[in-house]
Design a protein around this motif. Structure first.
Motif, PDB file in Angstrom:
ATOM      1  N   VAL A  27       0.846  -1.192   0.000  1.00 45.03           N
ATOM      2  CA  VAL A  27       0.000   0.000   0.000  1.00 45.03           C
ATOM      3  C   VAL A  27       0.881   1.241   0.000  1.00 45.03           C
ATOM      4  CG1 VAL A  27      -1.930  -1.112   1.180  1.00 45.03           C
ATOM      5  CG2 VAL A  27      -0.147  -0.007   2.518  1.00 45.03           C
ATOM      6  N   GLU A  28       0.319   2.349  -0.466  1.00 46.58           N
ATOM      7  CA  GLU A  28       1.055   3.615  -0.502  1.00 46.58           C
ATOM      8  C   GLU A  28       0.112   4.749  -0.148  1.00 46.58           C
ATOM      9  OE1 GLU A  28       3.731   6.363  -3.570  1.00 46.58           O
ATOM     10  OE2 GLU A  28       3.034   4.352  -4.158  1.00 46.58           O
ATOM     11  N   MET A  29       0.490   5.530   0.853  1.00 41.35           N
ATOM     12  CA  MET A  29      -0.311   6.666   1.269  1.00 41.35           C
ATOM     13  C   MET A  29      -0.032   7.864   0.363  1.00 41.35           C
ATOM     14  SD  MET A  29      -1.924   5.284   3.755  1.00 41.35           S
ATOM     15  CE  MET A  29      -1.643   3.571   4.274  1.00 41.35           C
ATOM     16  N   SER A  30      -1.073   8.655   0.119  1.00 42.66           N
ATOM     17  CA  SER A  30      -0.937   9.871  -0.680  1.00 42.66           C
ATOM     18  C   SER A  30      -0.730  11.071   0.235  1.00 42.66           C
ATOM     19  CB  SER A  30      -2.183  10.090  -1.537  1.00 42.66           C
ATOM     20  OG  SER A  30      -2.386   9.009  -2.421  1.00 42.66           O
ATOM     21  N   ASN A  31      -0.070  12.083  -0.272  1.00 42.73           N
ATOM     22  CA  ASN A  31       0.162  13.300   0.483  1.00 42.73           C
ATOM     23  C   ASN A  31      -1.057  14.210   0.360  1.00 42.73           C
ATOM     24  OD1 ASN A  31       1.410  15.370   1.922  1.00 42.73           O
ATOM     25  ND2 ASN A  31       2.275  16.271   0.064  1.00 42.73           N
ATOM     26  N   VAL A  32      -1.666  14.523   1.503  1.00 43.09           N
ATOM     27  CA  VAL A  32      -2.844  15.391   1.522  1.00 43.09           C
ATOM     28  C   VAL A  32      -2.354  16.819   1.751  1.00 43.09           C
ATOM     29  CG1 VAL A  32      -5.122  15.788   2.505  1.00 43.09           C
ATOM     30  CG2 VAL A  32      -4.185  13.471   2.445  1.00 43.09           C
ATOM     31  N   ALA A  33      -1.951  17.479   0.684  1.00 42.39           N
ATOM     32  CA  ALA A  33      -1.346  18.803   0.794  1.00 42.39           C
ATOM     33  C   ALA A  33      -2.319  19.846   1.310  1.00 42.39           C
ATOM     34  CB  ALA A  33      -0.782  19.224  -0.566  1.00 42.39           C
ATOM     35  N   SER A  34      -3.620  19.625   1.114  1.00 41.64           N
ATOM     36  CA  SER A  34      -4.620  20.605   1.544  1.00 41.64           C
ATOM     37  C   SER A  34      -4.779  20.646   3.057  1.00 41.64           C
ATOM     38  CB  SER A  34      -5.967  20.279   0.896  1.00 41.64           C
ATOM     39  OG  SER A  34      -6.429  19.005   1.315  1.00 41.64           O
ATOM     40  N   GLY A  35      -4.245  19.644   3.757  1.00 40.38           N
ATOM     41  CA  GLY A  35      -4.386  19.604   5.213  1.00 40.38           C
ATOM     42  C   GLY A  35      -5.828  19.442   5.637  1.00 40.38           C
ATOM     43  N   ALA A  36      -6.527  18.489   5.027  1.00 40.73           N
ATOM     44  CA  ALA A  36      -7.940  18.271   5.316  1.00 40.73           C
ATOM     45  C   ALA A  36      -8.140  17.897   6.780  1.00 40.73           C
ATOM     46  CB  ALA A  36      -8.487  17.170   4.416  1.00 40.73           C
ATOM     47  N   ALA A  37      -9.154  18.512   7.389  1.00 42.33           N
ATOM     48  CA  ALA A  37      -9.498  18.205   8.778  1.00 42.33           C
ATOM     49  C   ALA A  37     -10.410  16.979   8.792  1.00 42.33           C
ATOM     50  CB  ALA A  37     -10.186  19.394   9.427  1.00 42.33           C
ATOM     51  N   VAL A  38     -10.006  15.958   9.538  1.00 41.52           N
ATOM     52  CA  VAL A  38     -10.680  14.660   9.480  1.00 41.52           C
ATOM     53  C   VAL A  38     -11.057  14.201  10.882  1.00 41.52           C
ATOM     54  CG1 VAL A  38     -10.417  12.228   8.860  1.00 41.52           C
ATOM     55  CG2 VAL A  38      -9.462  13.996   7.376  1.00 41.52           C
ATOM     56  N   ARG A  39     -12.240  13.559  10.965  1.00 40.33           N
ATOM     57  CA  ARG A  39     -12.655  12.877  12.185  1.00 40.33           C
ATOM     58  C   ARG A  39     -12.797  11.397  11.867  1.00 40.33           C
ATOM     59  NH1 ARG A  39     -17.640  15.436  13.961  1.00 40.33           N
ATOM     60  NH2 ARG A  39     -18.587  14.369  12.171  1.00 40.33           N
ATOM     61  N   LEU A  40     -12.241  10.558  12.708  1.00 38.78           N
ATOM     62  CA  LEU A  40     -12.323   9.109  12.510  1.00 38.78           C
ATOM     63  C   LEU A  40     -13.461   8.520  13.317  1.00 38.78           C
ATOM     64  CD1 LEU A  40      -8.550   8.042  12.683  1.00 38.78           C
ATOM     65  CD2 LEU A  40     -10.019   8.026  10.661  1.00 38.78           C
ATOM     66  N   SER A  41     -14.096   7.487  12.767  1.00 37.81           N
ATOM     67  CA  SER A  41     -15.118   6.747  13.499  1.00 37.81           C
ATOM     68  C   SER A  41     -15.050   5.286  13.069  1.00 37.81           C
ATOM     69  CB  SER A  41     -16.513   7.324  13.240  1.00 37.81           C
ATOM     70  OG  SER A  41     -16.905   7.130  11.888  1.00 37.81           O
ATOM     71  N   GLY A  42     -15.618   4.418  13.904  1.00 32.07           N
ATOM     72  CA  GLY A  42     -15.593   2.986  13.604  1.00 32.07           C
ATOM     73  C   GLY A  42     -14.318   2.326  14.066  1.00 32.07           C
ATOM     74  N   PHE A  43     -13.814   1.404  13.239  1.00 31.66           N
ATOM     75  CA  PHE A  43     -12.610   0.623  13.535  1.00 31.66           C
ATOM     76  C   PHE A  43     -12.780  -0.244  14.786  1.00 31.66           C
ATOM     77  CE2 PHE A  43     -11.175   4.300  11.152  1.00 31.66           C
ATOM     78  CZ  PHE A  43     -10.282   3.771  10.235  1.00 31.66           C
ATOM     79  N   ASP A  44     -14.032  -0.580  15.124  1.00 27.36           N
ATOM     80  CA  ASP A  44     -14.278  -1.361  16.335  1.00 27.36           C
ATOM     81  C   ASP A  44     -13.756  -2.782  16.173  1.00 27.36           C
ATOM     82  OD1 ASP A  44     -15.555   0.772  17.561  1.00 27.36           O
ATOM     83  OD2 ASP A  44     -17.513   0.224  16.737  1.00 27.36           O
ATOM     84  N   ALA A  45     -13.021  -3.235  17.170  1.00 30.27           N
ATOM     85  CA  ALA A  45     -12.493  -4.601  17.154  1.00 30.27           C
ATOM     86  C   ALA A  45     -12.260  -5.046  18.586  1.00 30.27           C
ATOM     87  CB  ALA A  45     -11.188  -4.669  16.361  1.00 30.27           C
ATOM     88  N   THR A  46     -12.345  -6.342  18.808  1.00 31.57           N
ATOM     89  CA  THR A  46     -12.059  -6.918  20.116  1.00 31.57           C
ATOM     90  C   THR A  46     -10.983  -7.975  19.973  1.00 31.57           C
ATOM     91  OG1 THR A  46     -13.789  -8.604  19.885  1.00 31.57           O
ATOM     92  CG2 THR A  46     -14.400  -6.529  20.953  1.00 31.57           C
ATOM     93  N   VAL A  47     -10.188  -8.125  21.015  1.00 28.65           N
ATOM     94  CA  VAL A  47      -9.175  -9.168  21.061  1.00 28.65           C
ATOM     95  C   VAL A  47      -9.453 -10.045  22.269  1.00 28.65           C
ATOM     96  CG1 VAL A  47      -7.409  -7.825  19.867  1.00 28.65           C
ATOM     97  CG2 VAL A  47      -7.592  -7.671  22.346  1.00 28.65           C
ATOM     98  N   THR A  48      -9.051 -11.302  22.177  1.00 27.24           N
ATOM     99  CA  THR A  48      -9.265 -12.250  23.265  1.00 27.24           C
ATOM    100  C   THR A  48      -7.993 -12.394  24.081  1.00 27.24           C
ATOM    101  OG1 THR A  48     -10.890 -13.469  21.945  1.00 27.24           O
ATOM    102  CG2 THR A  48      -9.965 -14.595  23.857  1.00 27.24           C
ATOM    103  N   THR A  49      -8.118 -12.152  25.367  1.00 27.26           N
ATOM    104  CA  THR A  49      -7.005 -12.354  26.283  1.00 27.26           C
ATOM    105  C   THR A  49      -7.392 -13.446  27.284  1.00 27.26           C
ATOM    106  OG1 THR A  49      -7.800 -10.629  27.800  1.00 27.26           O
ATOM    107  CG2 THR A  49      -6.256  -9.957  26.062  1.00 27.26           C
ATOM    108  N   TYR A  50      -6.383 -14.062  27.876  1.00 28.94           N
ATOM    109  CA  TYR A  50      -6.623 -15.150  28.828  1.00 28.94           C
ATOM    110  C   TYR A  50      -6.080 -14.748  30.193  1.00 28.94           C
ATOM    111  CZ  TYR A  50      -7.905 -17.927  24.789  1.00 28.94           C
ATOM    112  OH  TYR A  50      -8.525 -18.385  23.657  1.00 28.94           O
ATOM    113  N   VAL A  51      -7.003 -14.656  31.157  1.00 28.11           N
ATOM    114  CA  VAL A  51      -6.652 -14.204  32.502  1.00 28.11           C
ATOM    115  C   VAL A  51      -6.520 -15.422  33.416  1.00 28.11           C
ATOM    116  CG1 VAL A  51      -7.365 -12.793  34.464  1.00 28.11           C
ATOM    117  CG2 VAL A  51      -7.897 -12.063  32.115  1.00 28.11           C
ATOM    118  N   PRO A  52      -5.350 -15.601  34.069  1.00 25.15           N
ATOM    119  CA  PRO A  52      -5.194 -16.755  34.957  1.00 25.15           C
ATOM    120  C   PRO A  52      -5.966 -16.570  36.257  1.00 25.15           C
ATOM    121  CG  PRO A  52      -3.221 -15.386  35.023  1.00 25.15           C
ATOM    122  CD  PRO A  52      -4.120 -14.808  33.960  1.00 25.15           C
TER     123      PRO A  52
END
Length: 231
Positions: free
Chosen positions: A31-56
């Motif tokens: 993958v290759e990221m592009s340069n956002v020269a305009s400096g766009a103001a962005v808000r992120l949402s989502g990306f929800d994920a869970t991981v499984t851990t094991y507690v003794p």
């Protein structure tokens, strides 16, 4: 200890040191990221994920027996210390944090009160077909428990909105498959020593790749827009 026993023990120790070998593993997408020269103001949402851990969890267990005990025959009890691992699902911010770093490195502004765009990503998975499950079982059985095969497919939906009007500006759907085959000389022990086929590792690999792919497209889109929001 005779020579044969010594040689057997040495061979076992050597095999243990050999560990587990990765025979095949999916290549990470380029993958290759592009340069956002305009400096766009962005808000992120989502990306929800869970991981499984094991507690003794530690405790004690009392087992009752019938037999000779202290020169008498009869019932007696033995208490053992126990250790049990309880799985817990925990939400992780790893992927939204990664997305934020990629966008900021590309020139986007994430710490503004009035963003121009909302970049939303939703994950779904894992998807494992019956054929992939059968392949995993076959590798395990046909190699006498010395190999392990793992496979997962995750999907992601990228949506970019005008943050002020709520209008959908850009969307893209992705799927990412990961597979790995590991082998080691000692049945069960060697394959279990590798994390390449563990659930958490396969999930993390797929979601990281999906995050990178989505952010590559997001930066390409934002780089084509003028400063100050949607055109």
């Amino acid at each position: 200890m005779n020579t044969t026993v010594k040689m057997s023990m040495s061979a076992a120790a050597l095999f243990a040191l050999c560990g587990c070998f990765v025979l095949n593993q999916s290549e990470y997408p380029a993958v290759e990221m592009s340069n956002v020269a305009s400096g766009a103001a962005v808000r992120l949402s989502g990306f929800d994920a869970t991981v499984t851990t094991y507690v003794p969890v530690y405790g004690y267990e009392t087992v009752y027996h019938m037999g000779p005990y202290r020169r008498h025959w009869g019932p007696y009890a033995t208490t053992y210390a126990t250790e049990t691992y309880i799985p817990q699902s925990v939400r992780t911010n790893a992927f939204i944090d990664r997305a934020g770093e990629l966008l900021e490195q590309s020139g986007c502004l994430l710490r503004t009160e009035n963003p121009d765009y909302t970049v939303d990503v939703k994950f779904s998975g894992p998807i494992v077909t019956d054929g992939e499950k059968a392949a995993g079982a076959a590798w395990t059985l046909l190699t006498a428990l010395t190999a392990d095969y793992g496979c997962q497919t995750w999907t992601a939906k990228l949506r970019i909105y005008d943050a002020k009007e709520g209008k959908l500006l850009m969307f893209s759907d992705y799927d990412q498959r990961y597979s790995a085959l590991v082998w080691g000389p000692i049945p069960l022990f060697s394959p279990s020593g590798s994390d390449k086929t563990s659930y958490n590792m396969m999930q993390s690999w797929c979601l990281t790749a999906l995050t990178d792919r989505a952010m590559a497209d997001a930066t390409a889109f934002l780089s084509s827009r003028g400063a100050g929001g949607a055109e």
